[in-house]
Design an enzyme around this catalytic site. Sequence first.
Site, PDB file in Angstrom:
ATOM      1  N   ARG A   4     -33.730  60.455 -30.562  1.00 15.15           N
ATOM      2  CA  ARG A   4     -34.061  59.082 -30.958  1.00 15.15           C
ATOM      3  C   ARG A   4     -33.955  58.073 -29.818  1.00 15.15           C
ATOM      4  O   ARG A   4     -34.824  57.205 -29.653  1.00 15.15           O
ATOM      5  CB  ARG A   4     -33.136  58.593 -32.094  1.00 15.15           C
ATOM      6  CG  ARG A   4     -33.583  59.002 -33.461  1.00 15.15           C
ATOM      7  CD  ARG A   4     -32.384  59.175 -34.348  1.00 15.15           C
ATOM      8  NE  ARG A   4     -31.664  60.339 -33.884  1.00 15.15           N
ATOM      9  CZ  ARG A   4     -31.880  61.580 -34.333  1.00 15.15           C
ATOM     10  NH1 ARG A   4     -32.718  61.786 -35.303  1.00 15.15           N
ATOM     11  NH2 ARG A   4     -31.224  62.616 -33.818  1.00 15.15           N
ATOM     12  N   THR A   5     -32.871  58.139 -29.086  1.00 17.16           N
ATOM     13  CA  THR A   5     -32.648  57.071 -28.110  1.00 17.16           C
ATOM     14  C   THR A   5     -33.740  57.093 -27.042  1.00 17.16           C
ATOM     15  O   THR A   5     -34.378  56.080 -26.755  1.00 17.16           O
ATOM     16  CB  THR A   5     -31.245  57.189 -27.485  1.00 17.16           C
ATOM     17  OG1 THR A   5     -30.294  57.209 -28.550  1.00 17.16           O
ATOM     18  CG2 THR A   5     -30.950  56.014 -26.570  1.00 17.16           C
ATOM     19  N   LYS A  10     -29.234  69.341  -7.521  1.00 19.52           N
ATOM     20  CA  LYS A  10     -29.031  69.671  -6.101  1.00 19.52           C
ATOM     21  C   LYS A  10     -27.801  68.954  -5.552  1.00 19.52           C
ATOM     22  O   LYS A  10     -27.529  68.995  -4.362  1.00 19.52           O
ATOM     23  CB  LYS A  10     -30.244  69.232  -5.276  1.00 19.52           C
ATOM     24  CG  LYS A  10     -31.556  69.841  -5.700  1.00 19.52           C
ATOM     25  CD  LYS A  10     -32.672  69.310  -4.799  1.00 19.52           C
ATOM     26  CE  LYS A  10     -34.040  69.724  -5.274  1.00 19.52           C
ATOM     27  NZ  LYS A  10     -35.101  68.983  -4.585  1.00 19.52           N
ATOM     28  N   HIS A  35     -22.170  53.037 -26.679  1.00 18.08           N
ATOM     29  CA  HIS A  35     -23.605  53.261 -26.919  1.00 18.08           C
ATOM     30  C   HIS A  35     -24.180  51.944 -27.457  1.00 18.08           C
ATOM     31  O   HIS A  35     -24.503  51.827 -28.630  1.00 18.08           O
ATOM     32  CB  HIS A  35     -23.778  54.412 -27.905  1.00 18.08           C
ATOM     33  CG  HIS A  35     -25.166  54.948 -28.038  1.00 18.08           C
ATOM     34  ND1 HIS A  35     -26.285  54.286 -27.551  1.00 18.08           N
ATOM     35  CD2 HIS A  35     -25.618  56.088 -28.619  1.00 18.08           C
ATOM     36  CE1 HIS A  35     -27.359  55.011 -27.832  1.00 18.08           C
ATOM     37  NE2 HIS A  35     -26.986  56.099 -28.470  1.00 18.08           N
ATOM     38  N   ARG A  59     -28.660  57.748 -19.852  1.00 19.56           N
ATOM     39  CA  ARG A  59     -27.603  58.408 -20.644  1.00 19.56           C
ATOM     40  C   ARG A  59     -26.917  59.423 -19.757  1.00 19.56           C
ATOM     41  O   ARG A  59     -27.587  60.190 -19.052  1.00 19.56           O
ATOM     42  CB  ARG A  59     -28.211  59.092 -21.858  1.00 19.56           C
ATOM     43  CG  ARG A  59     -27.222  60.000 -22.560  1.00 19.56           C
ATOM     44  CD  ARG A  59     -27.732  60.513 -23.875  1.00 19.56           C
ATOM     45  NE  ARG A  59     -27.746  59.448 -24.871  1.00 19.56           N
ATOM     46  CZ  ARG A  59     -28.008  59.653 -26.158  1.00 19.56           C
ATOM     47  NH1 ARG A  59     -28.284  60.872 -26.592  1.00 19.56           N
ATOM     48  NH2 ARG A  59     -28.008  58.661 -27.014  1.00 19.56           N
TER      49      ARG A  59
HETATM   50  C1  NCD Z   1     -25.582  59.315 -31.122  1.00 18.71           C
HETATM   51  C2  NCD Z   1     -25.133  59.503 -29.689  1.00 18.71           C
HETATM   52  O1  NCD Z   1     -25.859  60.038 -28.863  1.00 18.71           O
HETATM   53  O2  NCD Z   1     -24.017  59.077 -29.426  1.00 18.71           O
HETATM   54  N1  NCD Z   1     -26.935  59.577 -31.300  1.00 18.71           N
HETATM   55  C3  NCD Z   1     -27.833  58.566 -31.087  1.00 18.71           C
HETATM   56  O3  NCD Z   1     -28.007  58.116 -29.989  1.00 18.71           O
HETATM   57  N2  NCD Z   1     -28.468  58.062 -32.146  1.00 18.71           N
HETATM   58  C4  NCD Z   1     -24.739  59.981 -32.111  1.00 18.71           C
HETATM   59  C5  NCD Z   1     -24.425  61.424 -31.946  1.00 18.71           C
HETATM   60  O4  NCD Z   1     -24.895  62.099 -31.031  1.00 18.71           O
HETATM   61  O5  NCD Z   1     -23.683  61.920 -32.789  1.00 18.71           O
END
Ligand code: NCD
Length: 304
Positions: A51-52, A80, A129, A101
């Site tokens: 999703r993100t 690397k 997040h 991320r």
């Molecule tokens: C979450 C995350 O990555 O922290 N997912 C997300 O980005 N919607 C929640 C999760 O991974 O449990």
Amino acid sequence: MRHMLDITDWSIEEINGLMDTADDIIAHPEDYAHAMERKKLATLFYEPSTRTRLSFEAAMIELGGHVLGFSEASSSSASKGESVSDTVRTVGCYADIIAMRHPKEGAPTVAAQVSPVPIINAGDGGHNHPTQTLADLLTIRREKGRLNRLVVGMCGDLQFGRTVHSLMNAMSRYPEISFVLISPEELRIPGYLRENMRKMDVPFMEVEKLEDVIGSLDILYMTRVQRERFFNEADYVRLKDSYILDPEKMALASAELTVLHPLPRVNEISHSVDKDPRACYFKQVLYGKYMREALILKLLEAKA
Ligand code: NCD
């Protein structure tokens, strides 16, 4: 230059402004269709995501912009031995804004120190997040019509669940919020967050059984147990099914409850709950895209 590293770096007024923009994008998408023409977003994902990452990319495309990036560290020069700082300095030569991320807490903050373009933290280890929080807040505001006067239940892995940490930090700044924290003893919120709540005089209680408290909640925020942050698999297996929200438990809840989940879900919400009108986690997915559009607009407007 402005970044989105931690939700508390942004004032409540600024966050409310992002939600107003997202509401306007939902109402008049055509007004924004060319807003980011010729601009590029880079998504640097050193950890898995559905999703993100895809909502960032969809957001940029809907604004008329372009996307580039990688979805696993193994396909970048990180494999690397390149540092995050060097990667970001490099990608900053190609892109106007970066969403990152990383499994290491604080990696986006390190990136922001050297980056020539705005950095968005798309999840850093078990820490924060903030853009998931933007999705959560818009969902709550659109479902409830307010972000104050709410009893918010957080359930599941409150220790490693970074979305829980960011959402608590954001919501505790709105008036008359209280938290009901539902977790096994081993997965309670980190100590620093408990201290923050005490300092800010935000009422909270910590319990183990969802059935005992579900009837008192306005919001129920379910989370999965974060397998990848456990030191040993046996602990994960023991704790993974601590909570399963099913129609029997939903029967104990208010007719006005809003059920959220950042997703992905594993077993913690039974699929039979999906058709309950109180289940809002797929709306939350959609709203996340609009909030990311609003954020990209704001960061690039601030940079200009
Ligand atoms: C979450 C995350 O990555 O922290 N997912 C997300 O980005 N919607 C929640 C999760 O991974 O449990």
